[in-house]
Design a protein around this motif. Structure first.
Motif, PDB file in Angstrom:
ATOM      1  N   SER A 125     -24.368  25.647 -21.617  1.00  0.00           N
ATOM      2  CA  SER A 125     -23.514  24.507 -21.962  1.00  0.00           C
ATOM      3  C   SER A 125     -23.369  23.522 -20.810  1.00  0.00           C
ATOM      4  O   SER A 125     -23.005  22.360 -21.016  1.00  0.00           O
ATOM      5  N   ALA A 126     -23.684  23.969 -19.571  1.00  0.00           N
ATOM      6  CA  ALA A 126     -23.623  23.046 -18.423  1.00  0.00           C
ATOM      7  C   ALA A 126     -24.674  21.962 -18.512  1.00  0.00           C
ATOM      8  O   ALA A 126     -24.576  20.941 -17.814  1.00  0.00           O
ATOM      9  N   PHE A 127     -25.684  22.165 -19.370  1.00  0.00           N
ATOM     10  CA  PHE A 127     -26.738  21.167 -19.541  1.00  0.00           C
ATOM     11  C   PHE A 127     -26.675  20.494 -20.904  1.00  0.00           C
ATOM     12  O   PHE A 127     -27.526  19.670 -21.231  1.00  0.00           O
ATOM     13  N   GLU A 128     -25.683  20.848 -21.689  1.00  0.00           N
ATOM     14  CA  GLU A 128     -25.522  20.238 -23.014  1.00  0.00           C
ATOM     15  C   GLU A 128     -24.506  19.114 -23.002  1.00  0.00           C
ATOM     16  O   GLU A 128     -24.283  18.465 -24.024  1.00  0.00           O
ATOM     17  N   ARG A 129     -23.892  18.876 -21.859  1.00  0.00           N
ATOM     18  CA  ARG A 129     -22.952  17.779 -21.665  1.00  0.00           C
ATOM     19  C   ARG A 129     -23.171  17.262 -20.253  1.00  0.00           C
ATOM     20  O   ARG A 129     -23.815  17.945 -19.438  1.00  0.00           O
ATOM     21  N   PRO A 130     -22.670  16.096 -19.923  1.00  0.00           N
ATOM     22  CA  PRO A 130     -22.888  15.584 -18.562  1.00  0.00           C
ATOM     23  C   PRO A 130     -22.126  16.409 -17.524  1.00  0.00           C
ATOM     24  O   PRO A 130     -20.887  16.411 -17.512  1.00  0.00           O
ATOM     25  N   THR A 131     -22.851  17.142 -16.701  1.00  0.00           N
ATOM     26  CA  THR A 131     -22.272  17.857 -15.569  1.00  0.00           C
ATOM     27  C   THR A 131     -23.173  17.651 -14.363  1.00  0.00           C
ATOM     28  O   THR A 131     -24.323  17.209 -14.489  1.00  0.00           O
ATOM     29  N   THR A 132     -22.680  18.008 -13.200  1.00  0.00           N
ATOM     30  CA  THR A 132     -23.444  17.813 -11.962  1.00  0.00           C
ATOM     31  C   THR A 132     -24.232  19.048 -11.539  1.00  0.00           C
ATOM     32  O   THR A 132     -24.758  19.093 -10.424  1.00  0.00           O
ATOM     33  N   VAL A 133     -24.339  20.045 -12.415  1.00  0.00           N
ATOM     34  CA  VAL A 133     -25.052  21.272 -12.036  1.00  0.00           C
ATOM     35  C   VAL A 133     -26.490  20.968 -11.624  1.00  0.00           C
ATOM     36  O   VAL A 133     -26.986  21.470 -10.602  1.00  0.00           O
ATOM     37  N   GLY A 134     -27.203  20.140 -12.407  1.00  0.00           N
ATOM     38  CA  GLY A 134     -28.595  19.819 -12.090  1.00  0.00           C
ATOM     39  C   GLY A 134     -28.772  19.092 -10.781  1.00  0.00           C
ATOM     40  O   GLY A 134     -29.483  19.569  -9.885  1.00  0.00           O
TER      41      GLY A 134
END
Length: 401
Positions: A229-238
């Motif tokens: 889910s960290a890549f299914e919405r805008p997050t800074t994980v990437g």
């Protein structure tokens, strides 16, 4: 000026950005001291990592609400670059430690954050077991998470598990029964966990980037943090993951550049056609050093800029801000890839044949850069950057851009 804790002392608590940088600058010479020997003989850096943990640097990204310093991404990248300049392998080992902490910040529950952040502030190191061999793409996963009463079981095999060999906890990507990726925080001493020291890469030789096998490993439900889910919405994980990689390569470049300067000043003889009796006055060498310096400083400046843009995205994680951060980090990653390889190679052109002798260990800079920069292809970064500026296309949300 803060001071490093004595190796027998407890874990230090770093309070702010300046202290983090001060500690990293003091730790770096200790890590650099035997870096060539460790690379040559593949001596695993257990003692050096104990110093890292006790210095408090492992906790600098922990949010202030949980007792950490919550340093900026500018500072975190500078810390990683300082460590990588001292020893490329040691600079890479904490990368997934900080990455897991970012996933925890983004997707962890308050209870999970309280427990895991406290462990890290007490000196616990996190490794990783994310990637796998033999899948269709580098992003596919086959390691399974299945229910077993009140807990869950993990079965699978991982590779490129940087830092797992030295970790007390191994965050592990798993696919649950619904086909959704999760991140399991697995104690390294759990029954059924086998960490195998089978990393044979010709660079980054002491990162411990080998295999981890999970044979019916039991984990509690509260050890599972949402991952996909960290890549299914805008997050800074990437972009957070990527800025750490850029920092590693920038640090490797800085280490190679400084070693080239030192070698030419002390050992290198001028070429017979040069007009000077000193290698440091050879006009063609001066031009080459100048060219390297400009590109190295540009990479360092792009790394700082990327940290600033990423800080903004963390504070306001809109699609536009996260996309801008991903692009800024990709720009830093592209140039850090090129300068790390260039510095490691040009070193020998400037220093001469003596520099190739095994006792100097100078080949480790290029080998480290070549291996680490293969993490994901720089050619695709240029494609995404161009598409962003020319066509206003936001980059994909994943950990490799």
């Amino acid at each position: 000026m803060s001071s490093l804790p004595h190796p027998l002392d407890g874990v230090a608590l770093i309070a702010n950005d300046q202290q983090a940088l001060d500690v990293a600058r003091q730790l770096a010479p200790l890590l650099q001291r035997d870096s060539a020997l460790r690379d040559r003989e593949r001596l695993l850096p257990h003692g050096e990592l104990t110093l890292f943990s006790r210095s408090g640097l492992g906790g600098i990204s922990v949010p202030k609400a949980f007792g950490g310093a919550a340093v900026s991404n500018v500072t975190l990248a500078q810390v990683i670059a300082l460590l990588a300049a001292a020893d490329g392998s040691l600079g890479q080992i904490p990368q997934n430690h900080f990455y897991a902490l970012e996933v925890l910040r983004i997707n962890g529950s308050a209870a999970q954050q309280k427990r895991l952040y406290a462990d890290v502030l007490a000196g616990q190191r996190l490794g990783n077991a994310l990637a796998e061999l033999g899948t269709r793409t580098a992003h596919d996963r086959t390691t399974r998470l299945t229910r077993d009463g009140d807990g869950l079981r993990i079965n699978g095999r991982k590779f490129y598990a940087t830092g797992a060999l030295y970790a007390q906890c191994i965050p592990t990507s798993v696919v649950d029964e619904q086909g959704v990726q999760q991140l399991a925080f697995v104690p390294a001493d759990s029954a059924g966990v086998q960490v195998i020291d089978d990393w044979s890469g010709f660079g980054q030789r002491t990162t411990g980037s080998g295999s981890v096998v999970f044979d019916n490993v039991w984990v509690s439900a509260d050890a599972i943090v949402p991952f996909q889910s960290a890549f299914e919405r805008p997050t800074t994980v990437g972009p957070f993951a990527q800025i750490l990689h850029a920092a590693i390569d920038t640090g490797i470049a800085r280490g190679a550049f400084e070693d080239a300067l030192q070698f030419v000043r002390i050992r290198t003889r001028p070429w017979i056609d040069a007009t000077s009796d000193k290698a440091v006055e050879d006009p063609l060498s001066l031009k080459s050093f100048g060219h390297l310096a400009v590109r190295l400083h540009a990479a360092e400046a792009l790394l700082e800029r990327a940290g600033e843009v990423l800080d903004k995205a963390q504070a306001e994680p809109s699609a536009e801000n996260v996309g801008a951060a991903s692009i800024a980090v990709a720009e830093a990653r592209a140039l850090s890839t090129e300068i790390s390889l260039a510095a490691g190679s040009t070193l020998f052109e400037l220093a001469g044949s003596q520099a190739t002798l095994a006792e100097h260990g100078l080949d480790r800079h290029w080998r480290n850069a070549r291996v680490h920069t293969l993490h994901d292809p720089v050619r695709w970064k240029y494609h995404v950057i161009g598409n962003y500026y020319l066509n206003n296309q936001l980059p994909p949300r994943r950990g490799t851009i």
